[in-house]
Design a protein around this motif. Structure first.
Motif, PDB file in Angstrom:
ATOM      1  N   PHE A 156      -3.591  -0.346  -9.405  1.00 47.90           N
ATOM      2  CA  PHE A 156      -4.176  -0.751  -8.128  1.00 47.90           C
ATOM      3  C   PHE A 156      -5.010  -2.022  -8.325  1.00 47.90           C
ATOM      4  O   PHE A 156      -5.769  -2.138  -9.285  1.00 47.90           O
ATOM      5  N   TYR A 205      -1.843  -4.841  -4.470  1.00 46.97           N
ATOM      6  CA  TYR A 205      -1.569  -3.424  -4.259  1.00 46.97           C
ATOM      7  C   TYR A 205      -2.890  -2.706  -4.011  1.00 46.97           C
ATOM      8  O   TYR A 205      -3.738  -2.614  -4.894  1.00 46.97           O
ATOM      9  N   ILE A 206      -3.061  -2.203  -2.796  1.00 47.14           N
ATOM     10  CA  ILE A 206      -4.295  -1.528  -2.418  1.00 47.14           C
ATOM     11  C   ILE A 206      -4.006  -0.091  -1.978  1.00 47.14           C
ATOM     12  O   ILE A 206      -2.923   0.221  -1.500  1.00 47.14           O
ATOM     13  N   CYS A 207      -4.975   0.776  -2.178  1.00 47.63           N
ATOM     14  CA  CYS A 207      -4.853   2.167  -1.747  1.00 47.63           C
ATOM     15  C   CYS A 207      -6.268   2.742  -1.665  1.00 47.63           C
ATOM     16  O   CYS A 207      -7.256   2.011  -1.738  1.00 47.63           O
ATOM     17  N   TYR A 233      -7.027  -2.704  -5.801  1.00 50.97           N
ATOM     18  CA  TYR A 233      -8.235  -2.161  -5.172  1.00 50.97           C
ATOM     19  C   TYR A 233      -7.945  -0.739  -4.726  1.00 50.97           C
ATOM     20  O   TYR A 233      -6.921  -0.474  -4.083  1.00 50.97           O
ATOM     21  N   PHE A 234      -8.829   0.180  -5.095  1.00 53.94           N
ATOM     22  CA  PHE A 234      -8.694   1.576  -4.667  1.00 53.94           C
ATOM     23  C   PHE A 234     -10.007   1.964  -4.002  1.00 53.94           C
ATOM     24  O   PHE A 234     -11.043   2.065  -4.652  1.00 53.94           O
ATOM     25  N   HIS A 256     -14.667  -0.118   6.204  1.00 54.84           N
ATOM     26  CA  HIS A 256     -13.559   0.580   6.859  1.00 54.84           C
ATOM     27  C   HIS A 256     -13.981   1.077   8.236  1.00 54.84           C
ATOM     28  O   HIS A 256     -13.214   0.994   9.203  1.00 54.84           O
ATOM     29  N   LEU A 295      -2.153   7.079   1.945  1.00 52.69           N
ATOM     30  CA  LEU A 295      -3.474   7.383   1.392  1.00 52.69           C
ATOM     31  C   LEU A 295      -3.576   8.883   1.083  1.00 52.69           C
ATOM     32  O   LEU A 295      -3.390   9.711   1.974  1.00 52.69           O
ATOM     33  N   THR A 298       0.853  -1.182   0.000  1.00 54.58           N
ATOM     34  CA  THR A 298       0.000   0.000   0.000  1.00 54.58           C
ATOM     35  C   THR A 298       0.888   1.231   0.000  1.00 54.58           C
ATOM     36  O   THR A 298       2.106   1.128   0.118  1.00 54.58           O
ATOM     37  N   SER A 299       0.295   2.385  -0.174  1.00 57.07           N
ATOM     38  CA  SER A 299       1.044   3.642  -0.157  1.00 57.07           C
ATOM     39  C   SER A 299       0.277   4.637   0.684  1.00 57.07           C
ATOM     40  O   SER A 299      -0.869   4.390   1.068  1.00 57.07           O
ATOM     41  N   THR A 355       2.066   6.976  -4.648  1.00 53.30           N
ATOM     42  CA  THR A 355       1.354   5.969  -5.437  1.00 53.30           C
ATOM     43  C   THR A 355       2.182   5.416  -6.598  1.00 53.30           C
ATOM     44  O   THR A 355       2.114   4.226  -6.899  1.00 53.30           O
TER      45      THR A 355
END
Length: 261
Positions: free
Chosen positions: A116, A72-74, A118-119, A127, A37, A34-35, A53
């Protein structure tokens, strides 16, 4: 470009197939990336993309070329006073503002062909559920503490003010444009209650005072031994870089722990 890379999957598996679900597999190398947000209060600029990102995307692509299972999610960070401040400037509700800029972020990253898996958004029900579960587990295990402190309060808005909603005179250099968290003239960090002649940024005609309010704090002293022990184990198994395990004294956590045993 992305589609051409997928077509060359027999040579390099850079991106997953459309709709493919990435899940960890026993006995394989599984990589979760991840990176930072991005805040959902403005149009992302090139510095935002290069600094988080894009670099994470490059690392994700590298892992996929090694045929490692990579996820890879963000997503956009839609909470905090930065969002509320921008919503006031644009005359929108925070939700409307986030809806607007989330769409902008998604289109921007598509244009840059960031891959991504998932974004998402921090405002999603899932969440919220996960965040509340973490909070309740901390409380159940005795890692939260209720303390009272003084905080700036606007008599006109009838609410406590976060530091971004307060400005006034710096108690150190006398600058009259100091913010509630920092003075840009002398560079000193501040507490909003220390400002001289504090002013509310929502309406400068309102009177700003201080009132006592209760907050929940994380008991880091109680968590520290268990956290350091987990880091000591995980950084070796995960081959973390040394700068990920440097403590406040500039020492490797693992080395300091070893010296005390």
């Amino acid at each position: 470009m992305a589609q051409k890379i997928r077509e060359a999957e027999g040579i390099l598996r850079v991106l997953p197939k459309p709709g493919e679900k990435i899940a960890p597999a026993e006995g394989e190398r599984n990589v979760l990336i991840t990176s930072a947000l991005p805040y959902c209060n403005n149009v992302p600029h090139l510095g935002n993309i290069i600094g988080s990102t894009l670099s994470a995307d490059v690392f994700a692509r590298y892992n996929r070329t090694r045929n490692w299972r990579t996820l890879y999610i963000c997503g956009t960070d839609e909470y905090g006073t930065a969002t509320e401040t921008q919503a006031l400037k644009e005359g929108l509700t925070p939700r409307a503002l986030c809806d607007k800029y989330n769409a902008t972020h998604v289109e921007t990253y598509k244009w840059f062909e960031l891959g991504f898996d998932y974004f998402g958004r921090t405002s999603t029900p899932l969440h919220t559920e996960i965040s509340q579960e973490i909070y309740l587990n901390l409380a159940k295990n005795g890692f939260l503490e209720r303390l009272e402190k003084e905080q700036t309060f606007c008599e006109g808005c009838i609410k406590f003010l976060a530091d971004r909603f307060v400005e006034g005179t710096c108690p150190h250099c006398g600058s009259d444009d100091a913010r509630g968290d920092q003075c840009d003239v002398c560079g000193r960090t501040l507490d909003a209650v220390d400002l001289i002649n504090p002013r509310c940024l929502i309406s400068k005609l309102h009177t700003v005072t201080t009132r006592t309010t209760a907050h929940m704090y994380l008991k880091l002293d109680a968590l520290q031994p268990r956290t350091e022990e987990w880091i000591r184990k995980s950084w070796k198994e995960g081959k973390w870089s040394p700068n990920a395990v440097i403590n406040a004294d500039g020492e490797l956590i693992d080395a300091r722990l070893s010296s005390t045993q």
